[in-house]
Design a protein around this motif. Structure first.
Motif, PDB file in Angstrom:
ATOM      1  N   HIS A  36     -13.774  -1.605  -0.590  1.00 24.38           N
ATOM      2  CA  HIS A  36     -12.220  -0.875  -0.291  1.00 24.38           C
ATOM      3  C   HIS A  36     -11.309  -1.571  -1.176  1.00 24.38           C
ATOM      4  N   ARG A  37     -11.956  -3.343  -1.117  1.00 25.71           N
ATOM      5  CA  ARG A  37     -11.272  -4.194  -2.046  1.00 25.71           C
ATOM      6  C   ARG A  37     -11.986  -4.950  -3.111  1.00 25.71           C
ATOM      7  N   GLN A  38     -11.573  -5.648  -3.823  1.00 29.96           N
ATOM      8  CA  GLN A  38     -12.919  -6.469  -4.150  1.00 29.96           C
ATOM      9  C   GLN A  38     -12.044  -7.957  -5.038  1.00 29.96           C
ATOM     10  N   LEU A  56     -12.807  -1.574   4.692  1.00 21.44           N
ATOM     11  CA  LEU A  56     -11.814  -1.999   5.872  1.00 21.44           C
ATOM     12  C   LEU A  56     -11.204  -0.826   6.735  1.00 21.44           C
ATOM     13  N   ASN A  57     -11.521  -0.828   7.784  1.00 16.93           N
ATOM     14  CA  ASN A  57     -11.135   0.315   8.614  1.00 16.93           C
ATOM     15  C   ASN A  57     -10.675   1.967   7.790  1.00 16.93           C
ATOM     16  N   ASP A  58     -10.754   2.464   8.666  1.00 15.27           N
ATOM     17  CA  ASP A  58     -10.104   4.059   8.377  1.00 15.27           C
ATOM     18  C   ASP A  58      -8.670   3.937   7.741  1.00 15.27           C
ATOM     19  N   ASP A  61      -5.869  -0.829   7.968  1.00 15.77           N
ATOM     20  CA  ASP A  61      -4.823  -1.668   7.722  1.00 15.77           C
ATOM     21  C   ASP A  61      -5.797  -3.053   8.772  1.00 15.77           C
ATOM     22  N   THR A  62      -7.379  -2.871   8.914  1.00 13.37           N
ATOM     23  CA  THR A  62      -8.000  -3.800   9.310  1.00 13.37           C
ATOM     24  C   THR A  62      -9.369  -4.001   8.894  1.00 13.37           C
ATOM     25  N   ILE A  63      -9.079  -5.343   8.635  1.00 15.11           N
ATOM     26  CA  ILE A  63     -11.174  -5.832   7.451  1.00 15.11           C
ATOM     27  C   ILE A  63     -12.028  -5.329   8.559  1.00 15.11           C
TER      28      ILE A  63
END
Length: 118
Positions: A36-38, A56-58, A61-63
Motif C-alpha cells: 500500500h505504501r513504499q 494498511l488495514n481496510d 489508517d493502521t499499519i
C-alpha cells in the motif's frame, strides 16, 4: 573491574547481540502483500539502501504489516528490522509522529522515549 564498567560492558554485549540477531535473522525481510505504501532510502556516504513496504488495514489508517529489503551494514539492516517491529499495529498518524520524533532525536532536539528504551 568496577561495577559501572562491568555494567557498561554488559550493555555493549547486549547491544551487539541484539544487532547481530536482527541482522542474521531478520523477522521482517521481504515485501508486504499487497504493497500500500513504499519508500526507498539510500545513504550515499556509506551505500546503505533500504526499501520499506507497508500493508494498511481496510480503512487505511493502521499499519498491518511492514517489511524491508536492502543492502547495507549490520546496523542498518538490524535497525530496519527493529523499526518494522515497532511500527506494526500502529496507526499511521502515530507512526508519522514517531518518525518526526526520531528525526528530532537525531538532531539533538528530543530525547529517546523511556517507554521504548528496552
Amino acid at each position: 573491574m568496577t561495577t559501572a564498567i562491568m555494567a557498561l560492558s554488559n550493555v555493549r554485549d547486549l547491544y551487539q547481540q541484539v544487532i547481530l540477531e536482527h541482522y542474521k535473522k531478520p523477522r521482517h525481510k521481504g515485501k508486504t502483500n499487497p504493497v500500500h505504501r513504499q519508500q526507498r532510502g539510500h545513504n550515499p556516504s556509506c551505500g546503505d539502501t533500504i526499501e520499506l513496504t507497508l500493508k494498511l488495514n481496510d480503512a487505511g489508517d493502521t499499519i498491518e504489516d511492514v517489511k524491508f529489503e536492502g543492502e547495507g551494514c549490520a546496523i542498518a539492516m538490524a535497525s530496519a528490522d527493529l523499526m518494522a517491529d515497532v511500527l506494526r499495529g500502529k496507526q499511521v498518524t502515530e507512526a508519522l509522529s514517531m518518525v518526526q520524533r526520531f528525526q528530532n532525536m537525531m538532531k539533538g532536539e528530543d530525547e529517546f522515549p523511556k517507554e521504548l528504551r528496552k
